[in-house]
Design a protein around this motif. Structure first.
Motif, PDB file in Angstrom:
ATOM      1  N   GLY A 125       0.816  -1.211   0.000  1.00  0.00           N
ATOM      2  CA  GLY A 125       0.000   0.000   0.000  1.00  0.00           C
ATOM      3  C   GLY A 125       0.844   1.252   0.000  1.00  0.00           C
ATOM      4  N   ASP A 126       0.530   2.153   0.918  1.00  0.00           N
ATOM      5  CA  ASP A 126       1.174   3.464   0.933  1.00  0.00           C
ATOM      6  C   ASP A 126       2.510   3.451   1.676  1.00  0.00           C
ATOM      7  N   LEU A 127       3.521   4.031   1.047  1.00  0.00           N
ATOM      8  CA  LEU A 127       4.758   4.398   1.712  1.00  0.00           C
ATOM      9  C   LEU A 127       4.576   5.870   2.082  1.00  0.00           C
ATOM     10  N   GLN A 128       4.295   6.138   3.360  1.00  0.00           N
ATOM     11  CA  GLN A 128       3.877   7.475   3.777  1.00  0.00           C
ATOM     12  C   GLN A 128       5.036   8.301   4.308  1.00  0.00           C
ATOM     13  N   VAL A 129       5.024   9.575   3.926  1.00  0.00           N
ATOM     14  CA  VAL A 129       5.978  10.562   4.434  1.00  0.00           C
ATOM     15  C   VAL A 129       5.181  11.589   5.233  1.00  0.00           C
ATOM     16  N   HIS A 130       5.446  11.676   6.532  1.00  0.00           N
ATOM     17  CA  HIS A 130       4.791  12.665   7.391  1.00  0.00           C
ATOM     18  C   HIS A 130       5.813  13.714   7.778  1.00  0.00           C
ATOM     19  N   GLY A 131       5.381  14.990   7.720  1.00  0.00           N
ATOM     20  CA  GLY A 131       6.324  16.063   8.020  1.00  0.00           C
ATOM     21  C   GLY A 131       7.465  16.036   7.011  1.00  0.00           C
ATOM     22  N   SER A 132       8.717  16.087   7.520  1.00  0.00           N
ATOM     23  CA  SER A 132       9.902  15.906   6.673  1.00  0.00           C
ATOM     24  C   SER A 132       9.909  16.866   5.485  1.00  0.00           C
ATOM     25  N   GLY A 133       9.740  18.170   5.766  1.00  0.00           N
ATOM     26  CA  GLY A 133       9.615  19.150   4.692  1.00  0.00           C
ATOM     27  C   GLY A 133      10.779  19.164   3.722  1.00  0.00           C
ATOM     28  N   THR A 134      12.005  19.073   4.222  1.00  0.00           N
ATOM     29  CA  THR A 134      13.169  19.073   3.333  1.00  0.00           C
ATOM     30  C   THR A 134      13.159  17.838   2.437  1.00  0.00           C
ATOM     31  N   LEU A 135      12.798  16.686   3.007  1.00  0.00           N
ATOM     32  CA  LEU A 135      12.721  15.458   2.217  1.00  0.00           C
ATOM     33  C   LEU A 135      11.625  15.560   1.159  1.00  0.00           C
TER      34      LEU A 135
END
Length: 200
Positions: A125-135
């Motif tokens: 399913g989803d590989l989620q990125v939370h926050g991590s603005g620079t990434l």
């Protein structure tokens, strides 16, 4: 897997220090904690559902350290976010982190773009990125984002790191979902759709 980003963002595009007054004061930032006053049980419940739906999580180094120190020390049954983060695989993109202390974490270094493409090629399913603005900025610049979830908080902060740099890639977006929450938060879910069209 589908790489999805989940970002709390102000109307003027700031993503720094959403959670607490002293969360991220780099660069002289003094206006942290701008998101929490606008959440209620409905919007917080939605975020919990998003975390529960993840197959795995991907973090930048700073967000990983924040999450590991907060969510990573919670006991089982502490809540949907903690339970999801502590039971599902985690990946952190970092050239400086030698060993991760949070269980079930893999450090991605070297050719990070290739490593993320390998993850995306796996079933799931989803590989989620939370926050991590620079990434997230880097992922967008490298055409690795499949879906962007923006939770727009009804506030103008006036300082802090913006999600979108002054000079960055231009990307057309397809709106696939929108939703309003009490207290003024709006959700906008976008799918990158190639280059924008410009008027003559």
């Amino acid at each position: 897997m589908k790489l999805t980003t989940m970002t709390q963002i102000t109307v003027d595009g700031v993503v720094q220090g959403n959670g607490g007054r002293n969360e991220n004061r780099s660069g002289g930032f003094e206006r942290g904690g701008w998101a929490r006053p606008y959440f209620n049980s409905e919007s917080a419940g939605y975020i919990g559902e998003v975390y529960q739906s993840a197959e795995a999580f991907l973090f930048g180094r700073r967000t990983y350290d924040l999450f590991a120190g907060y969510w990573g020390v919670m006991e089982p049954g502490s809540g949907p976010i903690a339970d999801a983060l502590n039971t599902k695989p985690k990946y952190v993109a970092s050239s400086t982190l030698a060993e991760a202390g949070w269980a079930d974490t893999t450090v991605l270094s070297g050719d990070v773009a290739a490593a993320i493409r390998e993850l995306k090629a796996k079933p799931g399913g989803d590989l989620q990125v939370h926050g991590s603005g620079t990434l997230v900025r880097w992922l967008l610049a490298n055409d690795l984002v499949d879906e962007m979830r923006l939770m727009v908080i009804p506030v103008i902060v006036g300082q802090g790191m913006r999600l979108f740099p002054e000079a960055g890639p231009d990307i057309a977006l397809e709106l696939i979902e929108s939703r309003d929450f009490p207290k003024g938060i709006t959700l906008q879910v976008y799918r990158p759709a190639g280059q924008p069209q410009y008027a003559e």
